[in-house]
Design a protein around this motif. Structure first.
Motif, PDB file in Angstrom:
ATOM      1  N   ARG A 188       0.815  -1.217   0.000  1.00 36.12           N
ATOM      2  CA  ARG A 188       0.000   0.000   0.000  1.00 36.12           C
ATOM      3  C   ARG A 188       0.851   1.272   0.000  1.00 36.12           C
ATOM      4  O   ARG A 188       0.516   2.260   0.631  1.00 36.12           O
ATOM      5  N   GLY A 189       1.999   1.226  -0.667  1.00 41.55           N
ATOM      6  CA  GLY A 189       2.866   2.386  -0.744  1.00 41.55           C
ATOM      7  C   GLY A 189       3.916   2.475   0.340  1.00 41.55           C
ATOM      8  O   GLY A 189       4.805   3.319   0.279  1.00 41.55           O
ATOM      9  N   TYR A 190       3.837   1.608   1.341  1.00 46.54           N
ATOM     10  CA  TYR A 190       4.863   1.543   2.386  1.00 46.54           C
ATOM     11  C   TYR A 190       5.933   0.548   1.970  1.00 46.54           C
ATOM     12  O   TYR A 190       5.621  -0.538   1.458  1.00 46.54           O
ATOM     13  N   VAL A 191       7.190   0.910   2.196  1.00 44.04           N
ATOM     14  CA  VAL A 191       8.306   0.009   1.901  1.00 44.04           C
ATOM     15  C   VAL A 191       9.240   0.020   3.103  1.00 44.04           C
ATOM     16  O   VAL A 191       9.748   1.074   3.496  1.00 44.04           O
ATOM     17  N   ALA A 192       9.470  -1.145   3.690  1.00 45.50           N
ATOM     18  CA  ALA A 192      10.328  -1.271   4.866  1.00 45.50           C
ATOM     19  C   ALA A 192      11.638  -1.941   4.480  1.00 45.50           C
ATOM     20  O   ALA A 192      11.647  -2.983   3.814  1.00 45.50           O
ATOM     21  N   GLN A 246      14.425   1.562   8.112  1.00 49.51           N
ATOM     22  CA  GLN A 246      13.898   2.632   7.265  1.00 49.51           C
ATOM     23  C   GLN A 246      12.499   2.276   6.773  1.00 49.51           C
ATOM     24  O   GLN A 246      12.204   1.115   6.499  1.00 49.51           O
ATOM     25  N   ILE A 247      11.649   3.295   6.671  1.00 47.56           N
ATOM     26  CA  ILE A 247      10.346   3.101   6.043  1.00 47.56           C
ATOM     27  C   ILE A 247      10.080   4.236   5.061  1.00 47.56           C
ATOM     28  O   ILE A 247      10.367   5.407   5.355  1.00 47.56           O
ATOM     29  N   LYS A 248       9.572   3.871   3.909  1.00 49.92           N
ATOM     30  CA  LYS A 248       9.110   4.833   2.917  1.00 49.92           C
ATOM     31  C   LYS A 248       7.602   4.921   3.050  1.00 49.92           C
ATOM     32  O   LYS A 248       6.907   3.901   3.040  1.00 49.92           O
ATOM     33  N   MET A 249       7.096   6.130   3.179  1.00 47.42           N
ATOM     34  CA  MET A 249       5.664   6.370   3.299  1.00 47.42           C
ATOM     35  C   MET A 249       5.041   6.601   1.929  1.00 47.42           C
ATOM     36  O   MET A 249       5.709   7.084   1.009  1.00 47.42           O
ATOM     37  N   PRO A 250       3.761   6.318   1.761  1.00 49.00           N
ATOM     38  CA  PRO A 250       3.105   6.610   0.484  1.00 49.00           C
ATOM     39  C   PRO A 250       2.872   8.101   0.262  1.00 49.00           C
ATOM     40  O   PRO A 250       2.661   8.544  -0.865  1.00 49.00           O
ATOM     41  N   ASN A 251       2.906   8.891   1.356  1.00 49.00           N
ATOM     42  CA  ASN A 251       2.737  10.335   1.277  1.00 49.00           C
ATOM     43  C   ASN A 251       3.756  11.005   2.197  1.00 49.00           C
ATOM     44  O   ASN A 251       4.243  10.392   3.144  1.00 49.00           O
TER      45      ASN A 251
END
Length: 205
Positions: free
Chosen positions: A72-76, A138-143
């Motif tokens: 859902r747009g999150y990448v860990a 690290q986490i990438k957020m969808p927004n």
């Protein structure tokens, strides 16, 4: 939640970021790997305070319980993991059954200090200061998120594996990083610890 056992410093005025990276430089006392059971972010999506100007109306991120590394747009991602059992996304799964666990044994200094040179989020931050070596999550957020606070939950059965000293960085591109929180001397509680940048708006939970 309380801020017992936390200390933090203001590094800048609030800015919205897509990426967040937590660099652990010391565990409570573990001389080996370290773990994070859950890492939760609270804040506002970029421009939410324009549309909905209520600083108390923070949301939790990830807003879903992750069941894999990208969802859902999150990448860990993480500097290292125990593959297949305690991977980066387990810190964002919303449960207590599994946690992220680093694979190395570099926390061998006095009192759990990281002495390795294998893992580093980046060489320097956007202010030109050196980013320390340490296992990172690290986490990438969808927004883009305007960060209000984080909640860090250690392994309740082995709190000595929990981070004691760490730095939290934000990034808009995943490569250049701004220091947001400097944490030293965390005293972990079984329910987790809330840590906020000193620039965060007043908020209730």
């Amino acid at each position: 939640p309380s801020t017992t056992g936390t200390s933090y410093t203001l590094t800048s005025t609030p800015v919205a970021y897509t990426y967040f990276g937590l660099v652990v430089t010391r565990t409570i006392s573990r001389t080996g790997y370290m773990t994070i059971n859950d890492l939760i972010f609270y804040g506002h999506r970029e421009n939410d305070l324009v549309r909905l100007p209520d600083p108390t109306n923070v949301l939790k991120y990830p807003h879903i319980a992750m069941t894999g590394p990208a969802q859902r747009g999150y990448v860990a991602t993480a500097s290292s993991t125990q593959t297949g059992v305690r991977e980066a996304w387990n810190a964002f799964d919303g449960g207590d059954a599994m946690e992220w666990r680093s694979s190395g044994a570099d926390y061998t200094g006095s009192g759990g200090i990281y002495l390795g040179t294998a893992h580093r989020l980046a060489a320097t931050d956007t202010d030109g200061a050196a980013i320390p070596y340490g296992e990172w999550l690290q986490i990438k957020m969808p927004n883009k998120i305007l960060l209000q606070s984080i909640k860090l939950v250690g392994d309740t059965g082995f709190l000595n594996k929990t981070p004691e000293d760490f730095k939290l960085y934000g990034s808009t591109n995943g490569s250049t990083w701004k220091l947001l929180i400097t944490q030293t001397g965390l005293t972990p509680t079984t329910g987790g610890n809330i840590i906020s940048p000193a620039s965060a708006l007043s908020v209730r939970y």
